[in-house]
Design an enzyme around this catalytic site. Sequence first.
Site, PDB file in Angstrom:
ATOM      1  CE  LYS A   1      -3.871  -2.083   2.506  1.00 13.68           C
ATOM      2  NZ  LYS A   1      -4.886  -1.965   1.450  1.00 13.68           N
TER       3      LYS A   1
ATOM      4  NE  ARG B   1     -10.833  -9.016  -3.861  1.00 12.94           N
ATOM      5  CZ  ARG B   1     -10.991  -7.946  -4.630  1.00 12.94           C
ATOM      6  NH1 ARG B   1     -11.145  -8.097  -5.936  1.00 12.94           N
ATOM      7  NH2 ARG B   1     -10.984  -6.737  -4.122  1.00 12.94           N
TER       8      ARG B   1
END
Length: 477
Positions: free
Chosen positions: A258, A331
Site C-alpha cells: 500500500k 476475498r
Amino acid sequence: MKTNTVVSLDNFSGTILIPAFETYSKSIVPITFNGIEVTSKVFFGKKDTHYLAEKNNNAYVFIGLGKEIDYKSLKTIFRRISSKQKENFSSNVALVIPEQFTQDQVEAVVSGLLLGTYDLGHFKTEKNAHPFLSADFTLNLVSEKDYLATAKKGIKIAKAQLATYNLVDLPPNTINPKYLANWAKETGEKYGFDVEVLGHDAAKIVGLGAFLAVGKGSENEPQFIIMNYTPAGDVEHLKHVGLVGKGITFDTGGLNIKTAGMLHMKCDMAGGGAVFGAMQLIADLQLPVKVTAIVPCAENSVDAKSFLPSDVIHSYSGHSIEIIDTDAEGRLILADGLSYLIKNFKPEYIVDIATLTGSSVGTFGYECGALFTNNTEMAKKLQESGDEIGERLWPLPLWDVYKSDIESDIADVKNYSGKPVAGAISAAKFLEYFTQEHKAWAHLDVAGVAFGDDEFAKSKHATGYGVHLLTKFIENL
C-alpha cells in the site's frame, strides 16, 4: 452495570437523567421535573443539547431529543452524555423513561449509556475510570412500566459492541491471529458456543490453499476459526445461519504494498470483529437459531515468503486462482471460508461481512455498507434490520455482465479485475464464484462504516458496525 426498576424518586440521591422532547423555543411554559424548572430561553429539548441543574444533593441532567428520534441518534445522544458528562455521574443513576418511549428506545438509551464508558486509551498510564464500571454502580429505571428485560438486552448489545471496539482498535502487535483464536475460545466457553481452530498444519491438510497463501509472509501463524452456536432445548423449524468474517489482522498490501492508508490497516479485521461480537451477542441472548460462523484470520505481510503477483494458487473449493494483486487478499480468505462453510455445514442462509474495497467507500462514503445478494427476501430483511438500528445497507448489482472482470486465461478465476471501476462489484462476483450458487447468500462490504471518525476520539476508531445488524437480521428471521 446493575439495573433496577423504581417508580418514585423519594429519598433518591445521585444523578437523574431526564430525556426531553423538543418544545417551542419561545414557549412561556418551562420544562419541569421534580421541582426543577428550566425556561425555554435556556433549554427546550432541542436535539443534541442538555441542561444540568443541582438540587437536594442530586444532579439533574435534562437531555434534548429533538422533535422526533431514531434508534441510532438516541443511542449516540446517551453515549455522548455518558462519555462527556461522566464527572456528573455518581454510582447511583436514575433514568426517567418518558411515557411515549418504546421498548426499542429504552434499549437504545441503555446501550448508549454503557457504550459511553469506552476509552480508546488502552495503553495510557493514567486513566479515569468511568463511574458506570464501578462494582456498586446501579442504573435505576424510573417508570410505571417494567423495562428491566429491555434494559438487560441493551446492556448485552453494548457489551458485544464494546468487545468488538477492543478487537478492532487494539494494535496489530497485540491483535494477531492467535490472539483472536484464544479470544474466540474464551468467549465461547463463557457465553456458550463451540470453537474449533485450524492452525497452519491443519489448514494445509484440509486444503485451505487460498487462506494459507495470504498468511505466508507473516511470522504470525494464520488461524481458521470455526464457531458453532446451537440453542438449548427443542426448537421447531430450527433455522441455520452461516456467517463469514474477514479477519486480516493487518494488511500491508503484501508485495503490492500500500502507498497510502496503511496506518489504519489494523481495522482490516473489522468484518471478523463484527462476527465475533455477533456470536457473543447471539449466545448471550440465547436466540432460537443455529449459527455457524467462520473467521479466517491472517496477517498480510511483506517477506521473501510472501505470495507473488501472477502466482496461481488452489482454493479449498478445488478451483485455481490467478493472483493479479496481493492487496486483494480479503476475498481470498473469504473464498475459502465460504467454501468450507457450505461444504461442511450447509447453512440455509449465509452472510459474509468484510472491509473489502475502497470502491464501496467511493460509492457510499461513510453512510452505509454495500449489500450484494440475488435473494430479494434476504436483501429486504437485511435492509429492514439495518434501518431499525441505524446500521444501513444499500444494494449494488451482481449482474453476470461483470463476470468478465474475474475471468483468467491461466486459471479458473483471477482475484482482481485490474480496472479502476466497479471494484466492489467485481470483488462480490469473485466471492459469488465460491458460493456454489447458494440461493440465500449475501455479501456486505463495510469498508466505509466499520472504522471512522466521530466525536468520541481524535483519531479513527472502531464503530462496531455489523454486531447488532447481524444479530438483528437473525432475530428477524
